[in-house]
Structure formats: structure tokens, C-alpha cells
Design a protein around this motif. Structure first.
Motif, PDB file in Angstrom:
ATOM      1  N   SER A 129     -24.801  44.517   6.550  1.00  0.00           N
ATOM      2  CA  SER A 129     -23.646  45.337   6.923  1.00  0.00           C
ATOM      3  C   SER A 129     -22.580  45.319   5.833  1.00  0.00           C
ATOM      4  O   SER A 129     -22.454  44.357   5.073  1.00  0.00           O
ATOM      5  CB  SER A 129     -23.048  44.815   8.234  1.00  0.00           C
ATOM      6  OG  SER A 129     -24.010  44.804   9.268  1.00  0.00           O
ATOM      7  N   SER A 130     -21.801  46.406   5.775  1.00  0.00           N
ATOM      8  CA  SER A 130     -20.789  46.520   4.731  1.00  0.00           C
ATOM      9  C   SER A 130     -19.724  47.514   5.173  1.00  0.00           C
ATOM     10  O   SER A 130     -19.976  48.370   6.025  1.00  0.00           O
ATOM     11  CB  SER A 130     -21.418  47.002   3.424  1.00  0.00           C
ATOM     12  OG  SER A 130     -20.440  47.248   2.425  1.00  0.00           O
ATOM     13  N   TYR A 131     -18.516  47.424   4.574  1.00  0.00           N
ATOM     14  CA  TYR A 131     -17.564  48.491   4.867  1.00  0.00           C
ATOM     15  C   TYR A 131     -17.782  49.681   3.940  1.00  0.00           C
ATOM     16  O   TYR A 131     -17.080  50.679   4.004  1.00  0.00           O
ATOM     17  CB  TYR A 131     -16.110  48.018   4.925  1.00  0.00           C
ATOM     18  CG  TYR A 131     -15.464  47.444   3.698  1.00  0.00           C
ATOM     19  CD1 TYR A 131     -15.384  48.146   2.503  1.00  0.00           C
ATOM     20  CD2 TYR A 131     -14.832  46.204   3.759  1.00  0.00           C
ATOM     21  CE1 TYR A 131     -14.730  47.635   1.407  1.00  0.00           C
ATOM     22  CE2 TYR A 131     -14.185  45.678   2.664  1.00  0.00           C
ATOM     23  CZ  TYR A 131     -14.130  46.398   1.486  1.00  0.00           C
ATOM     24  OH  TYR A 131     -13.468  45.881   0.401  1.00  0.00           O
ATOM     25  N   ASP A 178     -20.187  36.800  -0.367  1.00  0.00           N
ATOM     26  CA  ASP A 178     -21.432  37.546  -0.178  1.00  0.00           C
ATOM     27  C   ASP A 178     -21.147  38.622   0.853  1.00  0.00           C
ATOM     28  O   ASP A 178     -21.255  38.393   2.056  1.00  0.00           O
ATOM     29  CB  ASP A 178     -22.548  36.598   0.294  1.00  0.00           C
ATOM     30  CG  ASP A 178     -23.886  37.314   0.456  1.00  0.00           C
ATOM     31  OD1 ASP A 178     -23.928  38.545   0.337  1.00  0.00           O
ATOM     32  OD2 ASP A 178     -24.892  36.630   0.721  1.00  0.00           O
ATOM     33  N   THR A 179     -20.736  39.818   0.384  1.00  0.00           N
ATOM     34  CA  THR A 179     -20.203  40.826   1.299  1.00  0.00           C
ATOM     35  C   THR A 179     -20.783  42.217   1.073  1.00  0.00           C
ATOM     36  O   THR A 179     -20.151  43.217   1.393  1.00  0.00           O
ATOM     37  CB  THR A 179     -18.666  40.871   1.194  1.00  0.00           C
ATOM     38  OG1 THR A 179     -18.298  41.093  -0.182  1.00  0.00           O
ATOM     39  CG2 THR A 179     -18.039  39.584   1.696  1.00  0.00           C
ATOM     40  N   GLN A 180     -21.964  42.307   0.512  1.00  0.00           N
ATOM     41  CA  GLN A 180     -22.678  43.576   0.398  1.00  0.00           C
ATOM     42  C   GLN A 180     -21.858  44.674  -0.283  1.00  0.00           C
ATOM     43  O   GLN A 180     -21.597  45.725   0.282  1.00  0.00           O
ATOM     44  CB  GLN A 180     -23.137  44.037   1.778  1.00  0.00           C
ATOM     45  CG  GLN A 180     -23.962  43.010   2.543  1.00  0.00           C
ATOM     46  CD  GLN A 180     -25.172  42.525   1.736  1.00  0.00           C
ATOM     47  OE1 GLN A 180     -25.950  43.326   1.259  1.00  0.00           O
ATOM     48  NE2 GLN A 180     -25.295  41.229   1.580  1.00  0.00           N
ATOM     49  N   GLY A 181     -21.445  44.405  -1.504  1.00  0.00           N
ATOM     50  CA  GLY A 181     -20.816  45.425  -2.328  1.00  0.00           C
ATOM     51  C   GLY A 181     -19.314  45.357  -2.455  1.00  0.00           C
ATOM     52  O   GLY A 181     -18.735  45.931  -3.385  1.00  0.00           O
ATOM     53  N   ILE A 202     -20.826  33.851  -6.153  1.00  0.00           N
ATOM     54  CA  ILE A 202     -20.717  35.249  -5.745  1.00  0.00           C
ATOM     55  C   ILE A 202     -22.047  35.976  -5.891  1.00  0.00           C
ATOM     56  O   ILE A 202     -22.803  35.719  -6.824  1.00  0.00           O
ATOM     57  CB  ILE A 202     -19.609  35.934  -6.580  1.00  0.00           C
ATOM     58  CG1 ILE A 202     -19.325  37.347  -6.084  1.00  0.00           C
ATOM     59  CG2 ILE A 202     -19.954  35.929  -8.066  1.00  0.00           C
ATOM     60  CD1 ILE A 202     -18.024  37.918  -6.637  1.00  0.00           C
ATOM     61  N   GLU A 203     -22.315  36.863  -4.940  1.00  0.00           N
ATOM     62  CA  GLU A 203     -23.513  37.691  -5.038  1.00  0.00           C
ATOM     63  C   GLU A 203     -23.219  38.874  -5.958  1.00  0.00           C
ATOM     64  O   GLU A 203     -22.193  39.538  -5.834  1.00  0.00           O
ATOM     65  CB  GLU A 203     -23.939  38.205  -3.659  1.00  0.00           C
ATOM     66  CG  GLU A 203     -25.245  38.977  -3.710  1.00  0.00           C
ATOM     67  CD  GLU A 203     -25.734  39.428  -2.357  1.00  0.00           C
ATOM     68  OE1 GLU A 203     -26.715  38.844  -1.854  1.00  0.00           O
ATOM     69  OE2 GLU A 203     -25.133  40.354  -1.781  1.00  0.00           O
ATOM     70  N   TYR A 210     -24.981  50.647  -1.958  1.00  0.00           N
ATOM     71  CA  TYR A 210     -23.746  50.864  -1.206  1.00  0.00           C
ATOM     72  C   TYR A 210     -22.807  51.766  -2.015  1.00  0.00           C
ATOM     73  O   TYR A 210     -22.420  51.429  -3.141  1.00  0.00           O
ATOM     74  CB  TYR A 210     -23.054  49.529  -0.907  1.00  0.00           C
ATOM     75  CG  TYR A 210     -23.877  48.615  -0.027  1.00  0.00           C
ATOM     76  CD1 TYR A 210     -23.859  48.740   1.359  1.00  0.00           C
ATOM     77  CD2 TYR A 210     -24.691  47.634  -0.591  1.00  0.00           C
ATOM     78  CE1 TYR A 210     -24.629  47.915   2.164  1.00  0.00           C
ATOM     79  CE2 TYR A 210     -25.462  46.801   0.215  1.00  0.00           C
ATOM     80  CZ  TYR A 210     -25.427  46.952   1.593  1.00  0.00           C
ATOM     81  OH  TYR A 210     -26.185  46.132   2.388  1.00  0.00           O
ATOM     82  N   ASN A 211     -22.450  52.900  -1.435  1.00  0.00           N
ATOM     83  CA  ASN A 211     -21.547  53.825  -2.124  1.00  0.00           C
ATOM     84  C   ASN A 211     -20.188  53.170  -2.350  1.00  0.00           C
ATOM     85  O   ASN A 211     -19.525  52.761  -1.394  1.00  0.00           O
ATOM     86  CB  ASN A 211     -21.364  55.102  -1.296  1.00  0.00           C
ATOM     87  CG  ASN A 211     -22.615  55.951  -1.254  1.00  0.00           C
ATOM     88  OD1 ASN A 211     -23.359  56.010  -2.233  1.00  0.00           O
ATOM     89  ND2 ASN A 211     -22.864  56.610  -0.124  1.00  0.00           N
ATOM     90  N   GLY A 212     -19.778  53.066  -3.603  1.00  0.00           N
ATOM     91  CA  GLY A 212     -18.497  52.439  -3.910  1.00  0.00           C
ATOM     92  C   GLY A 212     -18.599  50.949  -4.139  1.00  0.00           C
ATOM     93  O   GLY A 212     -17.593  50.300  -4.454  1.00  0.00           O
ATOM     94  N   GLY A 213     -19.786  50.384  -3.978  1.00  0.00           N
ATOM     95  CA  GLY A 213     -19.960  48.947  -4.180  1.00  0.00           C
ATOM     96  C   GLY A 213     -19.853  48.556  -5.643  1.00  0.00           C
ATOM     97  O   GLY A 213     -20.031  49.378  -6.545  1.00  0.00           O
ATOM     98  N   SER A 214     -19.549  47.298  -5.884  1.00  0.00           N
ATOM     99  CA  SER A 214     -19.371  46.815  -7.258  1.00  0.00           C
ATOM    100  C   SER A 214     -20.708  46.430  -7.879  1.00  0.00           C
ATOM    101  O   SER A 214     -21.638  46.022  -7.181  1.00  0.00           O
ATOM    102  CB  SER A 214     -18.421  45.619  -7.281  1.00  0.00           C
ATOM    103  OG  SER A 214     -18.883  44.589  -6.432  1.00  0.00           O
TER     104      SER A 214
END
Length: 255
Positions: A129-131, A178-181, A202-203, A210-214
Motif C-alpha cells: 500500500s502507498s499514498y 519502508d513506505t512504498q515510494g 531505507i528501502e 508508484y506514480n510520483g514515487g522516489s
């Protein structure tokens, strides 16, 4: 030494002496998803830091079921561990799993670069899951076995804060993210806290799921610009021989 033992040793020497067989075996059965936790804890302990009781925090950002919070609490019993988990049902499970430890606190809160309410995409496998929204084009490149876990189950609104809003004048031994992006967003919202943070686990992502993820190079650049040096990299999953994610340990450079 009897004949049977000699035969077993010869077989093991041959088996692991063949690079192709060893590497294939290592990627399939000789990896451990918790390797980054054990190796990071071992390295931090090797620094022989003088950690006064209740003076150093460990932040478990993306606490999931609370097992990581419990792990670090056992490894560093002198530290207060604070876990952040935005999914309410997961936060409740984490609280239950950590109930017996007085030094672990679980907060049902998301972290980012702004203090706001955000939509959060809860997937079939809550760990994914991610925002950030899932990139459906990239999802098509994943085999069906793993694709299902990224299917959106629901979209909920969560409260989001920043590290600098939540902590002032705190000393952080370790910050695990670890926050999925959203790792870079979280770091950006904690620039002041990073000044008093010793280690970051850090992951890092090499994919566009993920759109916008790092991406790993953006996060690495940010950490180096803010006084951190790379210590180690832990790869526990190589689909088709290619890294899609890895965990990295960074240490604050002391002046």
C-alpha cells in the motif's frame, strides 16, 4: 572421519564451489527477507555508541504488523521505539503485537513532506500500500503471481504529518523507512530531525510502480547532500536477475 561424512563434504564443496549453482541457489533459498535488519543492527552495535537510557529514539516508519519495531526494541532495549503505520487495521495489529513492550509506541499516522490529509491506496497485500497510485502500465510487466497483491482493495483518507512537526530536539539512533515510494517525501519533511539522526535504513526503488514515487538515485543524492554516507546495501530479491528494490544503510558523517 567416516566415508559418509567425506562424501557429504565433497558434495557441498562441489555444489557451492560452482559459481552458477551457488548464485542461483543463493537468490532462491539462501536469502533472508530480514537480512537488512540483522546486518544493520550488527553494524550499529559495532560502533560502540554510548546510548543513554530513553535518550535515543528508533523510528520504524512503515511499521506494518509491528514485528520490525519489536526486533529493534530487542536489539536496542535502551531506546524508545516509535512505529508509524497509516493503515488503521495494520496499526491495531501492530499495537497488539507490541503490547507487552513498554518501550514501543505505535502511531496510526502517515508521514510525508506536508501536514495534510491524503488519500491512501490500500492494496490486496497491505504491505504494498502507498499514498501514491499504482502505475498500471508497470503493473502489466509483473507476473500474475505477484500482480494480484498490488490490486487496490480500497482508498481511504489518512492523516499525514512530517517528521519535523512530530519531533523537536530529539536524538534518533536509527530511522527505518519502508513506505512504498514515499521515502523521499518523508525525508524532505524531516530535514531538521536528520541533523540529530545517526543512521537511516531505507528501502530504495529502481522501478516505476508508484506514480510520483522516489527512485534510488534521488534518495541517495538527498541523503548525501544532508550529510549521510552509504554503509551497506542489502538485496534480498532479484526477479529474473534484476534488482527492483533494495535496502540501504546510511550513517551520519561526523564533523
Amino acid at each position: 572421519m567416516n566415508l559418509f561424512k567425506k562424501i557429504v563434504i565433497k558434495i557441498l564443496q562441489w555444489f557451492f564451489g560452482n559459481p552458477n549453482i551457488f548464485l542461483k541457489t543463493k537468490d532462491i533459498i539462501l536469502t533472508n527477507p530480514s537480512e537488512h535488519l540483522y546486518r544493520s543492527a550488527k553494524y550499529i552495535k559495532s560502533k560502540n555508541l554510548n546510548i543513554p537510557n530513553d535518550k535515543f529514539l528508533i523510528l520504524d516508519i512503515g511499521a506494518a504488523n509491528g514485528n520490525t519495531s519489536r526486533f529493534f526494541s530487542k536489539k536496542f532495549p535502551e531506546c524508545q521505539v516509535i512505529g508509524f503505520e497509516p493503515i488503521k487495521s495494520m496499526a491495531k495489529i501492530a499495537e497488539e503485537n507490541c503490547f507487552s513492550s513498554k518501550k514501543i509506541k505505535i502511531r496510526n499516522l502517515a508521514l510525508g513532506k506536508l501536514k495534510e490529509n491524503r488519500k491512501f491506496h490500500v492494496t490486496q497485500d497491505k504491505l504494498s500500500s502507498s499514498y501514491f497510485e499504482i502505475n498500471t502500465n508497470q503493473l502489466n510487466n509483473i507476473n500474475q503471481k505477484h500482480k494480484d497483491k498490488f490490486q487496490i482493495k480500497e482508498i481511504v483518507e489518512v492523516q499525514c504529518s512530517t517528521l519535523d512537526d512530530e519531533f523537536q530536539n530529539e536524538n534518533v539512533l536509527l530511522m527505518k523507512i519502508d513506505t512504498q515510494g514515499s521515502e523521499l517525501d518523508i525525508l524532505t519533511g524531516g530535514k531538521q530531525l536528520l541533523n540529530s539522526t545517526n543512521f537511516i535504513l531505507i528501502e530504495m526503488s529502481t522501478h516505476y510502480l508508484y506514480n510520483g514515487g522516489s527512485f534510488y538515485f534521488q534518495t541517495d543524492s538527498f541523503l548525501r547532500e544532508n550529510g549521510f554516507a552509504l554503509v551497506d546495501i542489502y538485496v534480498t530479491y532479484r526477479p529474473n536477475g534484476k534488482i527492483s528494490e533494495y535496502d540501504a544503510l546510511y550513517e551520519k558523517i561526523k564533523n
